[in-house]
Design an enzyme around this catalytic site. Structure first.
Site, PDB file in Angstrom:
ATOM      1  N   ASP A 174      27.183  67.499 -60.119  1.00 46.66           N
ATOM      2  CA  ASP A 174      25.915  68.238 -60.181  1.00 46.66           C
ATOM      3  C   ASP A 174      25.824  68.938 -61.536  1.00 46.66           C
ATOM      4  O   ASP A 174      26.660  69.782 -61.847  1.00 46.66           O
ATOM      5  CB  ASP A 174      25.912  69.244 -59.020  1.00 46.66           C
ATOM      6  CG  ASP A 174      24.802  70.275 -59.131  1.00 46.66           C
ATOM      7  OD1 ASP A 174      23.830  70.038 -59.871  1.00 46.66           O
ATOM      8  OD2 ASP A 174      24.930  71.324 -58.458  1.00 46.66           O
ATOM      9  N   ASP A 225      23.735  64.434 -59.493  1.00 40.60           N
ATOM     10  CA  ASP A 225      22.535  63.876 -60.123  1.00 40.60           C
ATOM     11  C   ASP A 225      22.911  62.779 -61.131  1.00 40.60           C
ATOM     12  O   ASP A 225      24.094  62.569 -61.436  1.00 40.60           O
ATOM     13  CB  ASP A 225      21.709  64.991 -60.785  1.00 40.60           C
ATOM     14  CG  ASP A 225      22.572  65.940 -61.602  1.00 40.60           C
ATOM     15  OD1 ASP A 225      23.313  65.444 -62.467  1.00 40.60           O
ATOM     16  OD2 ASP A 225      22.522  67.167 -61.364  1.00 40.60           O
ATOM     17  N   GLU A 239      25.597  43.352 -47.888  1.00 38.95           N
ATOM     18  CA  GLU A 239      26.284  43.904 -46.714  1.00 38.95           C
ATOM     19  C   GLU A 239      25.938  43.003 -45.540  1.00 38.95           C
ATOM     20  O   GLU A 239      24.794  42.959 -45.101  1.00 38.95           O
ATOM     21  CB  GLU A 239      25.802  45.331 -46.458  1.00 38.95           C
ATOM     22  CG  GLU A 239      26.594  46.005 -45.363  1.00 38.95           C
ATOM     23  CD  GLU A 239      25.961  47.307 -44.902  1.00 38.95           C
ATOM     24  OE1 GLU A 239      26.712  48.205 -44.506  1.00 38.95           O
ATOM     25  OE2 GLU A 239      24.725  47.444 -44.905  1.00 38.95           O
ATOM     26  N   HIS A 248      31.016  54.431 -48.602  1.00 35.00           N
ATOM     27  CA  HIS A 248      30.391  55.673 -48.132  1.00 35.00           C
ATOM     28  C   HIS A 248      30.174  55.711 -46.628  1.00 35.00           C
ATOM     29  O   HIS A 248      29.672  56.708 -46.124  1.00 35.00           O
ATOM     30  CB  HIS A 248      29.053  55.849 -48.858  1.00 35.00           C
ATOM     31  CG  HIS A 248      28.094  54.749 -48.496  1.00 35.00           C
ATOM     32  ND1 HIS A 248      28.300  53.436 -48.885  1.00 35.00           N
ATOM     33  CD2 HIS A 248      26.963  54.741 -47.761  1.00 35.00           C
ATOM     34  CE1 HIS A 248      27.332  52.689 -48.390  1.00 35.00           C
ATOM     35  NE2 HIS A 248      26.505  53.452 -47.711  1.00 35.00           N
TER      36      HIS A 248
HETATM   37  C1  GLC Z   1      24.081  50.499 -44.453  1.00 28.07           C
HETATM   38  C2  GLC Z   1      24.503  51.629 -45.352  1.00 28.07           C
HETATM   39  C3  GLC Z   1      24.525  52.892 -44.553  1.00 28.07           C
HETATM   40  C4  GLC Z   1      23.135  53.151 -44.039  1.00 28.07           C
HETATM   41  C5  GLC Z   1      22.606  51.955 -43.264  1.00 28.07           C
HETATM   42  C6  GLC Z   1      21.126  52.060 -43.039  1.00 28.07           C
HETATM   43  O1  GLC Z   1      24.987  50.233 -43.451  1.00 28.07           O
HETATM   44  O2  GLC Z   1      25.721  51.342 -45.953  1.00 28.07           O
HETATM   45  O3  GLC Z   1      24.983  54.001 -45.266  1.00 28.07           O
HETATM   46  O4  GLC Z   1      23.145  54.276 -43.204  1.00 28.07           O
HETATM   47  O5  GLC Z   1      22.809  50.746 -43.940  1.00 28.07           O
HETATM   48  O6  GLC Z   1      20.426  51.843 -44.235  1.00 28.07           O
END
Ligand code: GLC
Length: 562
Positions: A22, A30, A258, A334
């Site tokens: 930050d 940021d 993903e 994350h």
């Molecule tokens: C994916 C992201 C996750 C998000 C989800 C909805 O799994 O990695 O953080 O909450 O999609 O967009």
């Protein structure tokens, strides 16, 4: 020389911008904070930085609920800051990779606001709307991934809308060509800004089945996880090929999607020249504690048999991507707990085990993804009340566990282990106030261990996790075995062993061997081809062939002349 592409010869560093640095005292990281740390990323050999979403967002799901696909959230800075980040990164040979969240938008996105306003609106058909059942209940018994029904009632339209995730994340209707067109335009907008690639979010959900039907309940709530009802619906690849042709094709970028649940056998149609993407994030190695799906309450926790299973699925992925596509190697992101907790019992030594994971990450075949803080060996948090957690899925899963009859303490223990906040606490830079993350009040508490585990103290300590990462990076990108580690083939070793993960990377007659002890006991092994090998790096001083001390990780090299 190698014919690898630039993104196959480097590592990617994933940044969660809200928690990185930050520069304004707002308590939220940021874009200028990221620009300020590009030289730090260089010390990790990073050639690309994946930013989780930085677009305007109400932040119900911390940016994965997007209200405008072609702007920057003011909390993170301006478009000029973004352009400066891209340019400064480029000067250092680092490419910026954006997150495309195209399964859904925020419910505050103007498209959805319009769509929800009436059945005759311009965007009426941009989302997935269905009538209630005759008794007024939702059209199906699908549970959203964050818990609760995947359907939310809209008074104005007198219809339900579908959301795979939170109710603030309505799913877009990909059957509508107008929707697809604006999504492709938005991605091209970022390509014009000079970004080096895309991580594509939750892509397996974009195609919905022709018929919406109830599924067999998987919990006492009478619902079924929506994943099992809509993921990878046939026809999805047609949409994705159109996406590729309209956006990715012909650019010197990489794409990583993903794609939870794409089986190794289906890889050729998803990745590589005939497929759509360059790499897929699939989660077979991350979901070992979830034999029955994504419900945290049904997870098994750590058990030692995780290790042979980890070995099996990892090796299967290495072999599946040997010819088709390329593997994105990752053990954190994350959405996941910290890897030192994930793959080791609670009593294990954190620094040693962080180094075991580092060796695995940087010696497998593929592009390594380092998640912010992983290079410091950061651990999970364990807050003492559910109210302390920000992560929306932690609250949903807590409620579900309570509804299944778990006590508050039991439900909290589940959240402690699996909460996505474990990975989202502020990055630890210094031993000073708020670990140097912010001069204000951090949006999420800084981990208590920051004085020992921060960039400042770990840079100073010769045998820290951070310095170990730097040695590994040097080995992988700038050493006599660098070519083997980047291009070499993969072969499993010691596959019958329950505690050791071992493999060999080979280029011609040169080999690099990785041997990792995932247990707290000494292990012995027999590997005649290692006779006379040279130790390149290990996480402990000394060491001897044929024996691994508790949590020991070693890398050997050997030139074989037959
Ligand atoms: C994916 C992201 C996750 C998000 C989800 C909805 O799994 O990695 O953080 O909450 O999609 O967009």
């Amino acid at each position: 020389m190698s014919d690898l592409k630039w993104w196959q010869k480097t590592n990617v560093y994933q940044i969660y911008p809200k928690s990185f640095l930050d520069t304004t005292g707002s308590g939220t990281g940021d874009l200028n904070g990221i620009t300020a740390k590009l030289d730090y990323l260089k010390t990790l050999g990073t050639g690309a930085v994946w930013l989780t979403p930085v677009y305007p967002s109400p932040m119900v799901d911390n940016g994965y609920d997007i209200a405008d696909f072609t702007d920057i959230d003011p909390a993170y800075g301006s478009m000029a800051d973004m352009e400066r980040l891209v340019a400064e990164a480029r000067r250092r040979d680092i490419r910026i990779v954006m997150d495309l969240v195209y399964n859904h938008t925020s419910d505050k996105h103007p498209w959805f606001v319009d769509s929800a306003s009436s059945r005759d609106s311009e965007h009426s058909d941009w989302y997935i709307w269905r009538d209630a059942r005759p008794d007024g209940t939702p059209p199906t018994n699908w549970r959203s991934i964050f818990g609760g029904s995947a359907w939310t009632w809209c008074e104005k339209r007198q219809q339900y809308y579908l959301h795979t995730f939170a109710k603030a994340q309505p799913d877009l209707n990909w059957e509508n060509p107008a929707v697809r067109r604006v999504l492709y335009e938005a991605a091209n907008f970022w390509l014009d800004k000079g970004v080096g690639g895309f991580r594509i979010d939750a892509i397996v959900y974009i195609k919905k089945p022709a018929q919406f039907v109830d599924g067999e309940p998987d919990s006492d709530d009478g619902m079924v996880n929506i994943h099992s009802m809509i993921a990878n619906t046939p026809g999805i690849l047609d949409l994705l090929h159109e996406f590729k042709a309209a956006v990715f094709a012909g650019h010197d970028i990489f794409t990583v999607a993903e794609a939870n649940g794409v089986a190794p056998a289906d890889l050729p149609s998803w990745v590589g020249p005939e497929g759509v993407f360059d790499m897929l994030f699939e989660f077979s190695h991350m979901n070992l504690e979830f034999p029955t799906g994504e419900l945290w309450s049904q997870a098994t926790g750590y058990t030692p048999d995780i290790i042979p299973r980890l070995q099996e699925v990892l090796f299967a992925s290495q072999q599946a991507t040997a010819e088709q596509g390329w593997y994105p190697v990752f053990f954190e992101n994350h959405d996941q707990m910290r890897c030192v907790r994930h793959f080791f019992p609670d009593e294990a030594d954190r620094a040693l085990t962080a180094k075991v994971m580092a060796v695995l990450l940087l010696t497998l075949r593929g592009t390594p993804f380092i998640y912010e803080g992983q290079e410091l060996g950061l651990d999970n948090v364990a807050w003492d009340s559910i109210a302390a957690y920000n992560d929306i899925s932690s609250h949903g899963q807590y409620e579900l566990a309570r509804a299944e009859g778990r006590s508050q303490a039991e439900a909290l223990a589940i959240v402690n282990r699996y909460s996505r906040d474990n990975a989202r606490t502020p990055m630890q830079w210094t031993t000073g106030k708020n670990a140097g993350f912010s001069t204000g009040l951090p949006w999420l508490p800084v981990h208590d261990d920051f004085a020992a585990a921060c960039v400042e103290s770990e840079t100073a300590a010769a045998d820290s996790v951070l310095n170990f990462y730097r040695r590994l990076v040097a080995l992988r990108y700038d050493s006599s075995v660098a070519e083997i580690l980047q291009q070499g083939s993969f072969a499993p070793l010691l596959t019958g062993d329950d505690s050791i993960i071992a493999f060999k990377r080979s280029l011609g007659n040169r080999h690099v061997y990785t041997l990792l002890n995932f247990s707290g006991r000494q292990q012995t092994y027999s590997l005649p081809e290692l006779q006379g090998a040279e130790l390149l790096l290990g996480n402990m001083a000394g060491g001897s062939l044929g024996r691994l001390r508790p949590w020991e990780a070693v890398i050997y090299t050997q030139k074989w002349v037959k």
